[in-house]
Design an enzyme around this catalytic site. Structure first.
Site, PDB file in Angstrom:
ATOM      1  N   GLU A   1       0.244   0.072   4.452  1.00 20.44           N
ATOM      2  CA  GLU A   1       1.837  -0.487   5.004  1.00 20.44           C
ATOM      3  C   GLU A   1       2.573   0.611   4.104  1.00 20.44           C
ATOM      4  O   GLU A   1       2.972   2.058   5.323  1.00 20.44           O
ATOM      5  CB  GLU A   1       2.281  -1.589   4.337  1.00 20.44           C
TER       6      GLU A   1
ATOM      7  N   CYS B   1       1.284  -8.056   1.768  1.00 22.08           N
ATOM      8  CA  CYS B   1       1.741  -8.883   0.616  1.00 22.08           C
ATOM      9  C   CYS B   1       3.283  -8.767   0.656  1.00 22.08           C
ATOM     10  O   CYS B   1       3.820  -8.380   1.249  1.00 22.08           O
ATOM     11  CB  CYS B   1       0.714  -7.865  -0.424  1.00 22.08           C
TER      12      CYS B   1
ATOM     13  N   HIS C   1      -0.232   1.481  -1.188  1.00 20.72           N
ATOM     14  CA  HIS C   1      -0.691   0.056  -0.357  1.00 20.72           C
ATOM     15  C   HIS C   1      -0.983   1.479   1.501  1.00 20.72           C
ATOM     16  O   HIS C   1       0.052   1.841   1.217  1.00 20.72           O
ATOM     17  CB  HIS C   1      -0.374  -1.434   0.547  1.00 20.72           C
TER      18      HIS C   1
END
EC number: 3.5.4.33
Length: 142
Positions: free
Chosen positions: A48, A76, A46
């Protein structure tokens, strides 16, 4: 946040879910990333996570104390945990993710008593641009 939106656009051009993340410390950009789960065949890639890894490498530390993360979509649970473990100071995010988010939606990771560190959270930053990118990306795929 404009840089995070630009990283999300680049992710969409690579046929990745358009999420972009930037990590900044003292006005200096340490890391910039877009989702790469497909390119890397890695469900943890992801934006991040990639930005956190790059910023840790840049600082030579597993802690990002004093750093701020800008991301186009609500993180998430996996990314929220990484944000906490990295000790990110502030989290700025764009679009709320009612289905997969874990900050203001779902499990609200930072509000759990087992969370060791919670960043200051600011949501709705560039929300329209972030949400539009996601909507258009998934509309084209359907």
């Amino acid at each position: 946040m404009d840089m995070a939106v630009a990283a999300a656009r680049l992710a969409a051009e690579r046929d990745e879910t358009p999420v972009g993340a930037i990590i900044v410390k003292d006005g200096v950009v340490l890391a910039e990333a877009g989702n790469e789960t497909r390119a890397r065949n890695d469900p943890t890639a992801h934006a991040e996570m990639l930005a956190i890894r790059a910023a840790c490498t840049a600082l030579g530390s597993e802690r990002l104390t004093g750093c701020d993360l800008y991301v186009t979509l609500e993180p998430c649970a996996m990314c929220a945990a990484a944000i906490s473990f990295a000790r990110i100071r502030r989290l700025y995010f764009g679009a709320v993710d009612a289905k997969g988010g874990a900050v203001e939606s779902g499990p609200r990771f930072f509000a759990q008593p087992t969370c060791h560190h919670a960043p200051d959270v600011y949501s709705g930053i560039a929300e329209t641009a972030s949400a539009t990118l996601l909507r258009e990306f998934f509309r084209r795929r359907r």
